[in-house]
Design a protein around this motif. Structure first.
Motif, PDB file in Angstrom:
ATOM      1  N   ASN A 141      -6.183   2.974   2.072  1.00  0.00           N
ATOM      2  CA  ASN A 141      -5.266   2.740   0.958  1.00  0.00           C
ATOM      3  C   ASN A 141      -3.834   2.567   1.463  1.00  0.00           C
ATOM      4  O   ASN A 141      -3.091   1.694   1.002  1.00  0.00           O
ATOM      5  CB  ASN A 141      -5.340   3.909  -0.022  1.00  0.00           C
ATOM      6  CG  ASN A 141      -4.320   3.821  -1.134  1.00  0.00           C
ATOM      7  OD1 ASN A 141      -4.402   2.976  -2.019  1.00  0.00           O
ATOM      8  ND2 ASN A 141      -3.329   4.693  -1.088  1.00  0.00           N
ATOM      9  N   THR A 142      -3.447   3.400   2.440  1.00  0.00           N
ATOM     10  CA  THR A 142      -2.104   3.314   3.017  1.00  0.00           C
ATOM     11  C   THR A 142      -1.866   1.948   3.653  1.00  0.00           C
ATOM     12  O   THR A 142      -0.805   1.341   3.487  1.00  0.00           O
ATOM     13  CB  THR A 142      -1.914   4.416   4.066  1.00  0.00           C
ATOM     14  OG1 THR A 142      -2.201   5.682   3.484  1.00  0.00           O
ATOM     15  CG2 THR A 142      -0.495   4.424   4.612  1.00  0.00           C
ATOM     16  N   ILE A 143      -2.860   1.468   4.407  1.00  0.00           N
ATOM     17  CA  ILE A 143      -2.734   0.175   5.071  1.00  0.00           C
ATOM     18  C   ILE A 143      -2.623  -0.952   4.043  1.00  0.00           C
ATOM     19  O   ILE A 143      -1.818  -1.880   4.202  1.00  0.00           O
ATOM     20  CB  ILE A 143      -3.927  -0.054   6.014  1.00  0.00           C
ATOM     21  CG1 ILE A 143      -3.876   0.949   7.168  1.00  0.00           C
ATOM     22  CG2 ILE A 143      -3.936  -1.480   6.560  1.00  0.00           C
ATOM     23  CD1 ILE A 143      -5.128   0.994   8.008  1.00  0.00           C
ATOM     24  N   GLU A 144      -3.402  -0.881   2.984  1.00  0.00           N
ATOM     25  CA  GLU A 144      -3.310  -1.909   1.934  1.00  0.00           C
ATOM     26  C   GLU A 144      -1.920  -1.921   1.310  1.00  0.00           C
ATOM     27  O   GLU A 144      -1.364  -2.994   1.036  1.00  0.00           O
ATOM     28  CB  GLU A 144      -4.369  -1.671   0.861  1.00  0.00           C
ATOM     29  CG  GLU A 144      -5.767  -2.081   1.277  1.00  0.00           C
ATOM     30  CD  GLU A 144      -6.723  -2.156   0.094  1.00  0.00           C
ATOM     31  OE1 GLU A 144      -6.279  -2.532  -1.011  1.00  0.00           O
ATOM     32  OE2 GLU A 144      -7.908  -1.838   0.273  1.00  0.00           O
ATOM     33  N   CYS A 145      -1.346  -0.741   1.093  1.00  0.00           N
ATOM     34  CA  CYS A 145       0.023  -0.674   0.558  1.00  0.00           C
ATOM     35  C   CYS A 145       0.994  -1.351   1.516  1.00  0.00           C
ATOM     36  O   CYS A 145       1.896  -2.094   1.094  1.00  0.00           O
ATOM     37  CB  CYS A 145       0.436   0.782   0.335  1.00  0.00           C
ATOM     38  SG  CYS A 145      -0.419   1.624  -1.014  1.00  0.00           S
ATOM     39  N   GLY A 146       0.826  -1.099   2.821  1.00  0.00           N
ATOM     40  CA  GLY A 146       1.693  -1.721   3.815  1.00  0.00           C
ATOM     41  C   GLY A 146       1.572  -3.232   3.817  1.00  0.00           C
ATOM     42  O   GLY A 146       2.579  -3.952   3.888  1.00  0.00           O
ATOM     43  N   VAL A 147       0.345  -3.745   3.724  1.00  0.00           N
ATOM     44  CA  VAL A 147       0.148  -5.195   3.711  1.00  0.00           C
ATOM     45  C   VAL A 147       0.750  -5.805   2.444  1.00  0.00           C
ATOM     46  O   VAL A 147       1.335  -6.903   2.487  1.00  0.00           O
ATOM     47  CB  VAL A 147      -1.348  -5.542   3.832  1.00  0.00           C
ATOM     48  CG1 VAL A 147      -1.559  -7.050   3.723  1.00  0.00           C
ATOM     49  CG2 VAL A 147      -1.906  -5.053   5.164  1.00  0.00           C
ATOM     50  N   ASN A 148       0.641  -5.121   1.321  1.00  0.00           N
ATOM     51  CA  ASN A 148       1.275  -5.621   0.091  1.00  0.00           C
ATOM     52  C   ASN A 148       2.784  -5.763   0.283  1.00  0.00           C
ATOM     53  O   ASN A 148       3.398  -6.719  -0.213  1.00  0.00           O
ATOM     54  CB  ASN A 148       0.982  -4.681  -1.078  1.00  0.00           C
ATOM     55  CG  ASN A 148      -0.392  -4.907  -1.672  1.00  0.00           C
ATOM     56  OD1 ASN A 148      -0.903  -6.027  -1.677  1.00  0.00           O
ATOM     57  ND2 ASN A 148      -1.011  -3.849  -2.173  1.00  0.00           N
ATOM     58  N   HIS A 149       3.389  -4.804   0.999  1.00  0.00           N
ATOM     59  CA  HIS A 149       4.835  -4.888   1.257  1.00  0.00           C
ATOM     60  C   HIS A 149       5.138  -6.064   2.181  1.00  0.00           C
ATOM     61  O   HIS A 149       6.131  -6.781   1.981  1.00  0.00           O
ATOM     62  CB  HIS A 149       5.332  -3.584   1.876  1.00  0.00           C
ATOM     63  CG  HIS A 149       6.816  -3.490   1.961  1.00  0.00           C
ATOM     64  ND1 HIS A 149       7.605  -3.102   0.901  1.00  0.00           N
ATOM     65  CD2 HIS A 149       7.680  -3.758   2.986  1.00  0.00           C
ATOM     66  CE1 HIS A 149       8.874  -3.113   1.253  1.00  0.00           C
ATOM     67  NE2 HIS A 149       8.952  -3.524   2.521  1.00  0.00           N
ATOM     68  N   VAL A 150       4.309  -6.267   3.194  1.00  0.00           N
ATOM     69  CA  VAL A 150       4.492  -7.407   4.103  1.00  0.00           C
ATOM     70  C   VAL A 150       4.417  -8.718   3.333  1.00  0.00           C
ATOM     71  O   VAL A 150       5.252  -9.620   3.530  1.00  0.00           O
ATOM     72  CB  VAL A 150       3.428  -7.378   5.224  1.00  0.00           C
ATOM     73  CG1 VAL A 150       3.457  -8.683   6.026  1.00  0.00           C
ATOM     74  CG2 VAL A 150       3.651  -6.182   6.135  1.00  0.00           C
TER      75      VAL A 150
END
Length: 463
Positions: A374-383
């Motif tokens: 979930n954390t990684i998905e949040c990071g990719v959304n920010h990217v």
């Protein structure tokens, strides 16, 4: 996620022979996730066919490979290719990347190296002279048959509490060397029946509801470890009761009962650890190791216990984030120099002076609960949101402003000071100087909200 957002020119360098990261590297007996399967999966690729509440290693590895195959990602991944360095070319506005397979250039660089990818082996005197096999859990020796052997397991962390119950029935003796005990919580694992799997498959809303319920429980734990410490009293009461119920021997009970605050170290989920420690061929040793001898391990009390094999569940180098890769940003400044005191990044994602660079699962994006997926998905959304800013401005360069990053870091350090991870125990989050480059001091709902958009003035864009 990048393809879905319209960014199709993507190359992934993977130093392993296969994708999967931690699930490719950690193949020790008993390896499994400690987050329920329905939260430890991609939100866009739900799997109604998980075999258990907590999926084992091989099943997670297969899920990752199947997902990459179904979404057409595998053909963009160059396996067995290690990135050695990356340097920003200010004149051409590109990253020049040196890999084991040759040079590469990219307009945007994402690092996704993980926080638990480089195993650590303690500098034990005599370890190199040990006559038998000695290996880390993340580098499991499948060619070593432990049946009937006397095995020394060093460590009582998340890997050890899975390995020891798995190997105990087949070995002659397992000596567990404990530096300090950790709190555990009931795992309550169980297999999913064929009927349940069909229900999840036929009614996806049921799986979404289960995923949300797991997320909310993890958020409750996160709130307890960060802002509402009083919530931890219930967790501690449950954990203490489990020790008292599983272990009758008062001396063993004393040795496995932690004295630090619950949550200061990673809370470990297990139903098997304490019952295994009471088996006749298991001994928990709380005496410090003095040295490894050719035939075993000698502790500081002078007792030497023979061993045919040594298994080290001694954790990972968690503060490197991109190590051993060397990254050089604008003006020739090395990321290692920028992080000389402590690794810092705005939302764990971007660093001043390093344009067009984003770190996934970077500094301060770990937690005592919650799903890293979930954390990684949040990071990719920010990217993706940042790439959208580049497109709208018709720009070639995006960099977080120094004052924004510094303000965020001050806010983060203030919040961290009140968390359970800074309550006085020794853990892998806090370094010898008291700096914590790993933990997120709020809930994951907050992380999702803050990474979901780009606040005006956060980034500087250059056409």
């Amino acid at each position: 996620m990048l393809k879905r957002a319209g960014y199709d020119d993507v190359t992934v360098f993977e130093r392993g022979q296969r994708i999967g990261g931690v699930w490719h590297n950690n193949t020790y007996p008993g390896a499994a996730c400690d987050i329920p399967s329905h939260l430890y999966e991609f939100s866009f690729a739900p799997n109604p066919r998980w075999s258990r509440r907590y999926a084992p290693q091989a099943e997670i590895q297969a899920y990752l490979e199947d997902t990459a195959r179904r979404y057409g990602v595998l053909d963009r991944i160059r396996t067995s290719t290690e990135v050695r360095s990356a340097a920003w070319d200010e004149q051409r506005r590109v990253w020049r990347i040196e890999t084991s397979a040759g040079p590469h250039e990219a307009e945007v660089l994402l690092t996704a190296c993980g926080q638990l990818s480089v195993p650590t082996v303690p500098p034990l005197p005599g370890l190199d002279d040990f006559a038998g096999p000695a290996f880390h859990t993340a580098r499991w020796r499948h060619d070593v048959d432990l049946a009937g052997k006397r095995v020394a397991v060093i460590g009582t962390g998340c890997s050890a509490i899975q390995v020891v119950p798995a190997i105990q029935p087949e070995v002659a003796q397992v000596d567990v060397y404990q530096r300090s005990p950790g709190w555990t919580f009931p795992k309550m694992d169980f297999p999913y029946s064929e009927r349940t799997q069909r229900m999840f498959e036929r009614f996806p809303v049921l799986q979404r509801l289960d995923r949300q319920s797991v997320f909310l429980f993890q958020e409750l734990a996160a709130a307890g470890m960060t802002k509402h410490r009083w919530l931890l009293k219930l967790f501690k009461r449950i954990s203490k009761r489990r020790i008292d119920k599983a272990i009758a021997d008062p001396d063993l009970r004393r040795r496995v009962t932690p004295t630090d605050e619950i949550g200061c170290k990673r809370i470990m989920l297990t139903d098997e650890w304490y019952p295994t420690l009471t088996k006749p061929n298991v001994e928990l040793i709380a005496d410090r190791i003095a040295e490894v001898t050719p035939g075993g391990i000698r502790t500081q009390s002078g007792v030497e216990r023979p061993a045919d094999a040594i298994v080290m569940g001694t954790g990972f180098a968690t503060h490197g984030f991109v190590a051993p890769m060397e990254i050089t940003g604008a003006g020739g400044r090395r990321l290692a120099d920028e992080w000389a005191e402590v690794p810092r990044a705005y939302l764990g994602l971007s660093v001043p002076g390093f344009p067009n660079l984003f770190l996934l699962y970077g500094p301060n994006t770990n937690g005592g609960s919650g799903s890293v997926v979930n954390t990684i998905e949040c990071g990719v959304n920010h990217v993706i949101a940042a790439l959208g800013e580049l497109d709208r401005a018709d720009a070639r360069r995006i960099e977080v402003r120094r004052q924004v990053a510094d303000a965020f870091d001050r806010e983060l350090r203030t919040a961290l000071a009140g968390t359970v991870w800074h309550s006085g125990c020794t853990n892998w989050y806090v370094d010898e100087n008291g700096h914590d480059p790993n933990q997120w001091p709020w809930t994951w709902t907050v992380y999702r909200r803050r990474t979901g958009t780009i606040e005006p003035g956060t980034y500087e864009l250059v056409a």
